[in-house]
Write an enzyme that holds these catalytic residues in place. Sequence first.
Site, short mmCIF file in Angstrom:
data_model
loop_
_atom_site.label_atom_id
_atom_site.label_comp_id
_atom_site.label_asym_id
_atom_site.label_seq_id
_atom_site.Cartn_x
_atom_site.Cartn_y
_atom_site.Cartn_z
N ASP A 49 22.20 37.94 60.65
CA ASP A 49 21.54 37.83 62.14
C ASP A 49 20.25 38.30 62.24
O ASP A 49 19.72 39.12 61.42
CB ASP A 49 22.56 38.57 62.91
CG ASP A 49 22.10 38.12 64.40
OD1 ASP A 49 21.91 37.07 64.61
OD2 ASP A 49 22.55 39.04 65.22
C1 LIG Z 1 23.13 31.87 49.36
C2 LIG Z 1 23.01 32.56 50.53
C3 LIG Z 1 24.11 33.80 51.01
C4 LIG Z 1 22.22 32.00 51.37
C5 LIG Z 1 21.65 32.48 52.64
C6 LIG Z 1 20.98 31.88 53.57
C7 LIG Z 1 20.65 32.28 54.82
C8 LIG Z 1 19.52 33.03 54.88
C9 LIG Z 1 21.44 32.16 55.83
C10 LIG Z 1 21.00 32.78 57.23
C11 LIG Z 1 21.14 31.85 58.07
C12 LIG Z 1 21.42 32.30 59.50
C13 LIG Z 1 22.08 31.40 60.65
C14 LIG Z 1 20.85 33.74 59.94
C15 LIG Z 1 21.31 34.19 61.18
O1 LIG Z 1 19.64 34.50 61.75
P1 LIG Z 1 19.40 33.88 63.02
O2 LIG Z 1 18.79 32.34 62.51
O3 LIG Z 1 20.81 33.56 63.85
O4 LIG Z 1 18.35 34.60 63.64
P2 LIG Z 1 18.24 34.99 65.16
O5 LIG Z 1 19.46 35.91 65.49
O6 LIG Z 1 16.90 35.98 65.16
O7 LIG Z 1 18.26 33.74 66.15
#
Ligand SMILES: CC(C)=CCC/C(C)=C/CC/C(C)=C/COP(=O)(O)OP(=O)(O)O
Length: 186
Positions: A49
Amino acid sequence: MFCIVESVMDKVGNRGRLFFDSLCSFQRNCIFDVLSVAPISNHIAFIMDGNRRYAKKWNMVESAGHRVGFLALILILRYCYELGLKYETVYAFSIDNLKRKPEEVQALMDLMEEKIEGLMKEESIVNCYGVRVHFIGNLKFLNKSVMVATERVIVATANNSKVVLSICVAYTSTDEIVNTIQRSCD
Ligand SMILES: CC(C)=CCC/C(C)=C/CC/C(C)=C/COP(=O)(O)OP(=O)(O)O
């Protein structure tokens, strides 16, 4: 955090970097000593997150925020393995995340493919700590190349037995409920 550390590192040079590394290592040993006194949990889960908020704060593109998020994940997993935690679960990418902008979804698919492939490299934490990797979720929602990468990692790590890492990708409770009902009706 990474940006601040990097810009400080550029200014202090090699000796500063060595000093900073020793300080971090000392701090980490102190924290480990304190934590090791109490019983250590068997299973810990992380929900990824804040990647986009991080990117916005540091004036970066969203995909760069996700890259930093992945680095932070690897850092914390390393600590878990060093503390002896046997099971880790990561909530990485939900089915709802597919509703994001196509460019962001594509960037996330590319990142997942790259990082999942990277888990099979000799020097990866998976090999360093004997990690068996599972994927949880409806993998058919992923791009084909990501799906293939997940299958390859599952096979490549099947004989690792020290730690179990479950990566949740393409999951939501509603999809799981629908699938379970469908399967019980078949
Ligand atoms: C192999 C492996 C484990 C890969 C991981 C890839 C990766 C970084 C996934 C995270 C995607 C995600 C939705 C993160 C949440 O932050 P957000 O985008 O919701 O951020 P916010 O809360 O600031 O909107």
